[in-house]
Design a protein around this motif. Structure first.
Motif, PDB file in Angstrom:
ATOM      1  N   ALA B 180      -4.176  -8.162   2.440  1.00 35.44           N
ATOM      2  CA  ALA B 180      -5.222  -7.825   1.475  1.00 35.44           C
ATOM      3  C   ALA B 180      -6.527  -8.437   1.972  1.00 35.44           C
ATOM      4  O   ALA B 180      -6.618  -9.650   2.150  1.00 35.44           O
ATOM      5  CB  ALA B 180      -4.865  -8.390   0.097  1.00 35.44           C
ATOM      6  N   ALA B 181      -7.508  -7.573   2.225  1.00 31.78           N
ATOM      7  CA  ALA B 181      -8.758  -8.046   2.819  1.00 31.78           C
ATOM      8  C   ALA B 181      -9.900  -7.929   1.824  1.00 31.78           C
ATOM      9  O   ALA B 181     -10.006  -6.947   1.093  1.00 31.78           O
ATOM     10  CB  ALA B 181      -9.088  -7.220   4.056  1.00 31.78           C
ATOM     11  N   THR B 196     -13.031  -6.849  -4.813  1.00 37.08           N
ATOM     12  CA  THR B 196     -12.493  -5.604  -4.279  1.00 37.08           C
ATOM     13  C   THR B 196     -11.553  -5.964  -3.146  1.00 37.08           C
ATOM     14  O   THR B 196     -11.891  -6.823  -2.328  1.00 37.08           O
ATOM     15  CB  THR B 196     -13.614  -4.706  -3.717  1.00 37.08           C
ATOM     16  OG1 THR B 196     -14.548  -4.424  -4.749  1.00 37.08           O
ATOM     17  CG2 THR B 196     -13.047  -3.395  -3.175  1.00 37.08           C
ATOM     18  N   LEU B 197     -10.368  -5.352  -3.110  1.00 39.30           N
ATOM     19  CA  LEU B 197      -9.428  -5.617  -2.017  1.00 39.30           C
ATOM     20  C   LEU B 197      -9.128  -4.335  -1.254  1.00 39.30           C
ATOM     21  O   LEU B 197      -8.864  -3.295  -1.851  1.00 39.30           O
ATOM     22  CB  LEU B 197      -8.099  -6.177  -2.553  1.00 39.30           C
ATOM     23  CG  LEU B 197      -8.040  -7.602  -3.073  1.00 39.30           C
ATOM     24  CD1 LEU B 197      -6.598  -7.960  -3.425  1.00 39.30           C
ATOM     25  CD2 LEU B 197      -8.588  -8.591  -2.044  1.00 39.30           C
ATOM     26  N   GLN B 205      -2.612   2.358   3.418  1.00 40.90           N
ATOM     27  CA  GLN B 205      -3.830   1.633   3.040  1.00 40.90           C
ATOM     28  C   GLN B 205      -4.178   1.979   1.597  1.00 40.90           C
ATOM     29  O   GLN B 205      -3.944   3.103   1.145  1.00 40.90           O
ATOM     30  CB  GLN B 205      -4.962   2.064   3.987  1.00 40.90           C
ATOM     31  CG  GLN B 205      -6.285   1.385   3.733  1.00 40.90           C
ATOM     32  CD  GLN B 205      -7.256   1.605   4.899  1.00 40.90           C
ATOM     33  OE1 GLN B 205      -6.850   2.042   5.985  1.00 40.90           O
ATOM     34  NE2 GLN B 205      -8.522   1.318   4.677  1.00 40.90           N
ATOM     35  N   ALA B 206      -4.709   1.025   0.835  1.00 41.40           N
ATOM     36  CA  ALA B 206      -5.166   1.299  -0.520  1.00 41.40           C
ATOM     37  C   ALA B 206      -6.374   0.427  -0.826  1.00 41.40           C
ATOM     38  O   ALA B 206      -6.549  -0.630  -0.220  1.00 41.40           O
ATOM     39  CB  ALA B 206      -4.056   1.007  -1.532  1.00 41.40           C
ATOM     40  N   THR B 207      -7.212   0.886  -1.756  1.00 42.25           N
ATOM     41  CA  THR B 207      -8.334   0.066  -2.211  1.00 42.25           C
ATOM     42  C   THR B 207      -8.099  -0.308  -3.669  1.00 42.25           C
ATOM     43  O   THR B 207      -7.802   0.560  -4.495  1.00 42.25           O
ATOM     44  CB  THR B 207      -9.656   0.849  -2.085  1.00 42.25           C
ATOM     45  OG1 THR B 207      -9.858   1.211  -0.725  1.00 42.25           O
ATOM     46  CG2 THR B 207     -10.838  -0.006  -2.554  1.00 42.25           C
ATOM     47  N   LEU B 208      -8.195  -1.579  -4.004  1.00 43.29           N
ATOM     48  CA  LEU B 208      -8.074  -2.055  -5.382  1.00 43.29           C
ATOM     49  C   LEU B 208      -9.442  -2.569  -5.846  1.00 43.29           C
ATOM     50  O   LEU B 208     -10.091  -3.318  -5.132  1.00 43.29           O
ATOM     51  CB  LEU B 208      -7.038  -3.180  -5.481  1.00 43.29           C
ATOM     52  CG  LEU B 208      -5.646  -2.912  -4.895  1.00 43.29           C
ATOM     53  CD1 LEU B 208      -4.724  -4.105  -5.138  1.00 43.29           C
ATOM     54  CD2 LEU B 208      -5.037  -1.642  -5.488  1.00 43.29           C
ATOM     55  N   GLY B 209      -9.855  -2.158  -7.044  1.00 42.58           N
ATOM     56  CA  GLY B 209     -11.140  -2.606  -7.579  1.00 42.58           C
ATOM     57  C   GLY B 209     -12.287  -1.746  -7.110  1.00 42.58           C
ATOM     58  O   GLY B 209     -12.057  -0.682  -6.549  1.00 42.58           O
ATOM     59  N   SER B 218      -2.874  -7.991 -10.844  1.00 40.81           N
ATOM     60  CA  SER B 218      -1.795  -7.172 -11.413  1.00 40.81           C
ATOM     61  C   SER B 218      -1.540  -5.942 -10.555  1.00 40.81           C
ATOM     62  O   SER B 218      -0.391  -5.574 -10.288  1.00 40.81           O
ATOM     63  CB  SER B 218      -2.157  -6.734 -12.836  1.00 40.81           C
ATOM     64  OG  SER B 218      -2.213  -7.851 -13.688  1.00 40.81           O
ATOM     65  N   GLU B 219      -2.620  -5.297 -10.105  1.00 39.43           N
ATOM     66  CA  GLU B 219      -2.465  -4.095  -9.285  1.00 39.43           C
ATOM     67  C   GLU B 219      -1.837  -4.433  -7.933  1.00 39.43           C
ATOM     68  O   GLU B 219      -1.032  -3.667  -7.401  1.00 39.43           O
ATOM     69  CB  GLU B 219      -3.822  -3.412  -9.095  1.00 39.43           C
ATOM     70  CG  GLU B 219      -4.359  -2.818 -10.397  1.00 39.43           C
ATOM     71  CD  GLU B 219      -5.696  -2.082 -10.233  1.00 39.43           C
ATOM     72  OE1 GLU B 219      -6.286  -1.724 -11.264  1.00 39.43           O
ATOM     73  OE2 GLU B 219      -6.124  -1.864  -9.082  1.00 39.43           O
ATOM     74  N   LEU B 220      -2.204  -5.590  -7.387  1.00 43.03           N
ATOM     75  CA  LEU B 220      -1.628  -5.996  -6.107  1.00 43.03           C
ATOM     76  C   LEU B 220      -0.127  -6.254  -6.253  1.00 43.03           C
ATOM     77  O   LEU B 220       0.667  -5.857  -5.388  1.00 43.03           O
ATOM     78  CB  LEU B 220      -2.340  -7.263  -5.590  1.00 43.03           C
ATOM     79  CG  LEU B 220      -1.826  -7.793  -4.245  1.00 43.03           C
ATOM     80  CD1 LEU B 220      -2.056  -6.787  -3.118  1.00 43.03           C
ATOM     81  CD2 LEU B 220      -2.490  -9.133  -3.906  1.00 43.03           C
ATOM     82  N   ILE B 221       0.265  -6.895  -7.359  1.00 42.74           N
ATOM     83  CA  ILE B 221       1.695  -7.159  -7.587  1.00 42.74           C
ATOM     84  C   ILE B 221       2.463  -5.844  -7.752  1.00 42.74           C
ATOM     85  O   ILE B 221       3.568  -5.684  -7.214  1.00 42.74           O
ATOM     86  CB  ILE B 221       1.873  -8.111  -8.797  1.00 42.74           C
ATOM     87  CG1 ILE B 221       1.496  -9.542  -8.395  1.00 42.74           C
ATOM     88  CG2 ILE B 221       3.290  -8.062  -9.357  1.00 42.74           C
ATOM     89  CD1 ILE B 221       2.412 -10.171  -7.341  1.00 42.74           C
ATOM     90  N   GLU B 222       1.865  -4.875  -8.456  1.00 39.63           N
ATOM     91  CA  GLU B 222       2.505  -3.548  -8.571  1.00 39.63           C
ATOM     92  C   GLU B 222       2.676  -2.902  -7.196  1.00 39.63           C
ATOM     93  O   GLU B 222       3.727  -2.335  -6.889  1.00 39.63           O
ATOM     94  CB  GLU B 222       1.639  -2.609  -9.426  1.00 39.63           C
ATOM     95  CG  GLU B 222       1.639  -2.912 -10.903  1.00 39.63           C
ATOM     96  CD  GLU B 222       0.846  -1.837 -11.651  1.00 39.63           C
ATOM     97  OE1 GLU B 222       1.349  -0.701 -11.769  1.00 39.63           O
ATOM     98  OE2 GLU B 222      -0.297  -2.136 -12.094  1.00 39.63           O
TER      99      GLU B 222
END
Lengths: 232, 232
Positions: B180-181, B196-197, B205-209, B218-222
């Motif tokens: 996670a960067a 933002t990760l 690859q995915a973008t969170l936030g 929470s999204e990272l744990i999912e």
């Protein structure tokens, strides 16, 4: 005790005539000296002693400005707070106010050195040893003490050895009016609530504590009030 | 969103089957590397992301151990907290537990370097420049990822530039399962609550936030739960 004997006061700080409506400038906390955008040099100061002194001075009737490095603490009621991060920022904010102050108390643990050339970007790890070049920071206490017609100037000396000798040398070398010395190291002085201070001036000495920092701060403010009265 | 699409969940983290009763080891916070008894090297990490991930993992049903550097934060309910100060201490506490863990998430901002020879006594100021010799710290993430039969290993990359490229290189170089960067620097990443990760794994690859760190956690744990399911 010695403080009560000096000024006839007893118990918690009442309004102190020598400090009433006086402009008191106090520094607190650590400073942070950047290495790159995320890393820094710092120290274990919590800011507790400086914040406690600010509170005691305000209760004694003074107009208090507190210039503080990064600290989790809340400024005491009625105290003007100025937040800084580096020693150079603290130097600038203090010198901008010192000539108008009646009393300056330097309780911050200012970094002696800053990084010569902080990086603009985060430094990447390599497998080899690195050298960090450090250059001396400006000496806030010395510069305030050197002001012509400057405030009564109180320094702190955080020492790990030869506490009284090192403190008296600092009192003389920097031209201070009073110095408060304490032992620091693991479990002492920084980031704990109890403290002992050796207080020295040109022709006298007192020991405050061991006691909680809030009580030490009140006793120190009483002692400074007595010295202000004595020196005129 | 991409996370919901991956595992069919919606909204706040429910119990996640892939994490239920799993042993999850998480690191958080900065480390402090001593220069002398009062001074240290540190970084701007508040510990918020690691603590938020620990809370999300515990809510998802995992047995969570949080190894944390100095932080003002309170450990989430039900989480076992292990306090450390230096990178070497964190390395020791993590490696003592990693072989028994099912999942390791390295959210701490571990100091890459420590001071080669910390002083026993407070270093006195001189008027000349100083050099601080630094040596590389052990690489906790690399050592956990290298364990045979070790946990699913998640790293973080705090970058100030070329974020995705640097993170994918770290994913491959260290043999991680997921990374996670995030962008750090002034007002970004550290010591702020929004984030933002960019999340990368071998073939995705995915973008969170951007979102508050608690939601990102929470999204990272999912997402990790979905990857655990996908990789078996």
């Amino acid at each position: 005790d010695i403080v009560a004997a000096l000024n006839g006061a007893a118990g918690a700080v009442p309004s102190i005539a020598a400090l009433s409506d006086k402009r008191v400038l106090i520094t607190a906390g650590p400073t942070r000296e950047p290495i790159d955008p995320v890393r820094f040099l710092a120290n274990r100061s919590s800011g507790r002693m400086g914040f406690a002194i600010a509170e005691a001075a305000a209760r004694a009737g003074a107009q208090v400005t507190l210039v503080t490095g990064p600290s989790q603490l809340t400024a005491p009621r009625g105290v003007t707070r100025v937040d800084v991060e580096t020693a150079e920022q603290m130097h600038r904010e203090v010198l901008a106010r010192a000539a108008q102050a009646d009393l300056f108390i330097a309780a911050a643990a200012v970094a002696d050195y800053r990084v010569a050339a902080p990086a603009d970007q985060k430094v990447k790890k390599t497998e080899t040893a690195q050298h960090l070049e450090l250059v001396p920071n400006p000496d806030i206490l010395r510069d305030v003490a050197a002001l012509s017609d400057g405030p009564f100037t109180v320094g702190f000396a955080a020492e790990t050895q030869a506490i009284v000798d090192n403190a008296r040398r600092k009192l003389t070398d920097k031209g201070l009016d009073l110095i408060a010395a304490n032992a620091v190291g693991e479990q002492q002085g920084f980031d704990v609530s109890d403290n002992t201070l050796q207080v020295l001036w040109s022709d006298g000495q007192a020991t405050l504590g061991p006691a909680p920092k809030t009580q030490i701060a009140s006793e120190l403010i009483e002692l400074i009030g007595a010295r202000l009265d004595a020196t005129g």
